[in-house]
Design an enzyme around this catalytic site. Structure first.
Site, short mmCIF file in Angstrom:
data_model
loop_
_atom_site.label_atom_id
_atom_site.label_comp_id
_atom_site.label_asym_id
_atom_site.label_seq_id
_atom_site.Cartn_x
_atom_site.Cartn_y
_atom_site.Cartn_z
N GLY A 267 12.43 -18.50 11.11
CA GLY A 267 12.80 -18.72 9.73
C GLY A 267 12.38 -17.57 8.85
N GLY B 170 12.24 -16.37 4.44
CA GLY B 170 12.48 -16.68 3.04
C GLY B 170 11.83 -15.65 2.15
N VAL C 210 8.64 -16.89 9.24
CA VAL C 210 8.03 -17.95 10.05
C VAL C 210 8.30 -17.65 11.52
CG1 VAL C 210 7.89 -20.42 10.48
CG2 VAL C 210 8.42 -19.60 8.19
N LYS D 184 3.57 -19.15 9.48
CA LYS D 184 4.22 -18.46 8.37
C LYS D 184 3.39 -17.25 7.96
CE LYS D 184 5.77 -19.26 3.61
NZ LYS D 184 5.81 -20.24 2.51
N ASP E 123 11.11 -25.64 -5.56
CA ASP E 123 12.07 -24.91 -4.73
C ASP E 123 12.64 -25.82 -3.64
OD1 ASP E 123 12.09 -21.83 -2.79
OD2 ASP E 123 13.58 -22.66 -4.14
#
Length: 721
Positions: A555, A557, A562, A576, A668
């Site tokens: 992942g 962002g 991650v 993360k 978020d």
């Protein structure tokens, strides 16, 4: 002094070379022996107990031992497929076991045999010893023998692990004194026979390896069968108990009683039962396991993805496995769940033991015999197999119910139309066991209940069917006796400990003063957070090793990337790594503090964090299905799953907003920050942009600017800006 005969392996130029201690000594003279010895000799002089330990050995000779305190020293098979050693089965609980050396995708190992599954040993002072007389014993904390082969030999013996996974005790003449293939636990390996003297016994659960309630063995009619052997009742459920052996395609006219499968996946038994694995072929690791849910399955290893695939199973309908939900319970087919079923208590009953679902349910009411206040609750499409206290042909419904009310041992009855005879039959049940609910079952079972409560139960039947008894992790029940104390020895130990303690305190004091002078205010804040939150603080090297140098990205962002990792305790984690430029220390500590104050089934769980120089990392639980955003573009989410995901996400946010002791703004919420577990249970993640607010301060966020992802702005900003 204990002797250990072993083979040491030196890895040099990408080759593994077996050598002896003498050869190592000779080789040291050829490459940098002197510097190495200079480093080692002071250690030996300072610590006489210092010794070299090898990661694995090929065999054990007599008078040698394996210690539970050195679990990394294990026996391995020559082909490197199997290991034998001490395997952790709980807190301070170990079993001597055999397992596949390669871990699965989740970091877990697959065990195929255990010596002491019902009596785990202590994590200290316990050991496996091969005695001079040829007996192999397992002692618990140096006191009692919990397991032994009961073998004797006048010649020398050795213990080794074959390429087949068979642990063998051999004499110098090659005579087999004992082998693990002759005493299986819950698994058969290729070419390992199941005989008249052996049986497979399931484990209690996925996490409790002790003996369970399900068994595979040859019965007195020479037929291979599956039996539920519970704490109160037992019954055979495979082959179908209502069939004769020949009707099920079995033969009882062979008393040899042998069943075995080969490396191709072809299983054959002397009662004429046989099957072939769905992926029949060579070069595949296979096992036949009596699973804890009562089904016998053949598994094949997918070495690329590191998972076991089911290539055959005895029962295709999990709810027809006897005792699967315990007494007074119903098993309902649920195809979208991993187990394919769900257990629930009969209306008016409650779960008996919250820590063990297999014990079933008990009535939440009291009834007296032959009472006018007794009635019957109809359960459509429900059957309770077996335990008929009586059966009556050509009976009226009223007569069947009256007989059950007058019989104190009658818990209910089944009223069934016989199409062959053209009239109804009545079956009174002394126990409500082996219950399952399926639309394909056309008949109705009537449960004895308080008449006043029947309308309430009937109105909420659908709720009763959908409520499941959640399975739990059964804990091991064990205790260890304290060893007898030697007064003189205890005084010497305490005296040595006191002297050593004073030295350690002095050293620690010096190190602490040096450490304190180097620390800044932010480091002090980190130490305080570790104490107050209770999270584990990881080192950067630990997490780097867990993620294989941050090799598998799952992942990404604005806050960071991650990675998937496997921790030292074999848990799979999502790690993360926060952007150093975008995420300062204060923001990082705020995120950890926020997560530490909330706890909800629909919020992601954090296991720890790392503060190491400029590195900022968080360690979360791993979610198998990934993010909601990934799943929305696939065909895996039907409308029912979407609905439950929406409801679960809303529950998590409602908890943050209205049920916490402090008001939390996520800021978020978007599909990328809603993660799904293996059962599509949603969990809201990523509180990196949130801020904790005290209820007493009102709903003023205190943020200096709008936060969140464009398109997913939190509604709170409408009121604050």
């Amino acid at each position: 002094m204990e002797l250990m005969t072993c083979t040491i392996y030196i890895h040099h130029h990408h080759r593994t070379t077996a050598t002896t201690l003498q050869e190592i000594h000779m080789q040291h003279h050829h490459f940098m022996a002197t510097p190495i010895l200079i480093l080692i000799i002071p250690l030996v002089l300072l610590f006489p107990s210092f010794s070299f330990s090898t990661p694995y050995i090929y065999s054990m000779s007599e008078r040698s031992s394996l210690s539970v305190e050195k679990p990394n020293i294990v026996l391995i098979s020559p082909n490197g497929v199997f290991s034998a050693g001490f395997y952790s089965v709980g807190v301070n609980a170990y079993c001597f076991a055999i397992w596949y050396r390669e871990p699965l995708y989740d970091g877990n190992y697959t065990t195929v045999w255990m010596a002491n599954r019902d009596q785990p040993i202590n994590g200290r002072l316990s050991k496996l010893t091969l005695l001079k007389n040829g007996n192999l014993i397992l002692t618990d904390a140096g006191q009692s023998i919990v397991w032994a082969t009961e073998t004797k030999s006048v010649s020398s013996v050795q213990l080794l692990l074959n390429d087949t996974g068979n642990l063998v005790l051999l004499t110098s003449e090659g005579l087999i004194l004992w082998q693990s293939f002759q005493s299986p636990t819950d698994t058969l390996l290729p070419n390992q026979p199941l005989t008249r003297n052996t049986k497979l016994v399931s484990s209690r659960s996925q996490t409790n390896y002790s003996s369970g309630f399900y068994k595979l063995f040859f019965d007195d009619e020479n037929v291979l069968c599956l039996v539920y052997d519970g704490p109160e009742v037992s019954s055979k459920y495979w082959p179908n108990p209502w069939q004769k052996s020949w009707e099920a395609g079995r033969s009882s006219y062979n008393s040899s009683r042998i069943a075995v499968f080969n490396s191709l996946g072809h299983f054959k038994s002397t009662d004429d039962f046989q099957f072939i694995a769905a992926d029949s072929g060579i070069g595949i690791h296979r096992r036949l396991t009596m699973d804890h849910d009562g089904n016998i399955r053949m598994y094949s290893l997918d070495e690329k993805n590191k998972i076991w695939n089911v290539t055959w199973q005895a029962k295709s309908q999990p709810c027809k496995i006897h005792g699967i939900c315990g007494p007074n319970s119903l098993c309902t087919y649920v195809p979208h769940e991993k187990s394919g079923r769900r257990c629930s208590c009969i209306p008016g009953y409650k779960i008996k033991n919250e820590t063990d679902q297999s014990l079933g349910c008990e009535p939440d009411f009291s009834l007296s015999c032959n009472d006018s206040k007794v009635g019957f609750l109809p359960l459509h499409h429900v059957e309770f197999y077996g335990y008929d206290i009586g059966s009556y042909s050509n009976y009226t419904f009223k007569g069947c119910a009256k007989e059950c009310i007058q019989n104190c041992n009658c818990s209910g009855f089944q009223y069934k139309f016989d199409w062959g005879s053209g009239f109804y039959n009545c079956f009174h049940k002394t126990q409500l066991f082996n219950g399952y609910r399926a639309p394909s079952f056309a008949d109705t079972t009537y449960i004895k209940s308080p008449k006043a409560l029947i309308p309430f139960y009937a109105k909420h039947l659908q709720v009763f069917y959908s409520n499941s008894c959640h399975p739990v992790r059964l804990q091991l029940d064990r205790s260890y006796k304290k060893p007898k104390k030697n007064g003189t020895l205890q005084f010497m130990v305490w005296f040595a400990s006191a002297v050593g303690g004073v030295e350690i305190i002095c050293i620690c004091l010096v190190l602490y003063l040096l450490y304190r002078n180097r620390q800044n205010s932010s480091a002090t804040t980190q130490s305080y957070l570790q104490v107050t939150t209770g999270f584990r603080k990881f080192t950067y090297d630990e997490l780097k090793k867990a993620t294989h140098n941050f090799g598998e990205e799952i992942g990404r962002g604005s806050g960071g990337v991650v990675y998937k990792g496997i921790l030292s305790d074999r848990r799979v984690a999502a790690i993360k790594r926060l952007n150093e430029a975008n995420q300062g220390e204060d923001e990082f500590l705020a995120e950890v503090s926020t997560i530490g104050r909330v706890n909800h089934m629909n919020l992601i769980e954090v296991w720890g964090y790392c503060v190491d120089g400029k590195h900022r990392l968080l360690v979360y639980e791993y979610m198998e299905r990934g993010s909601l955003a990934e799943n929305l573009t696939s065909n895996t989410l039907d409308w029912e799953k979407r609905f439950y995901i929406a409801v679960g996400s809303a529950k998590g946010l409602a908890y943050l907003h209205d049920e916490c002791l402090e008001w939390v703004l996520h800021c978020d919420v978007k599909p990328q920050n809603i993660l799904l577990d293996s059962n599509y249970q949603p969990k809201v993640a990523d509180f990196g942009l949130s801020k904790l607010l005290n209820r007493g301060d009102g709903h003023d966020s205190g943020f200096s600017r709008v936060r969140g992802t464009r398109g997913y702005m939190a509604p709170e900003w409408i009121f604050n800006f």
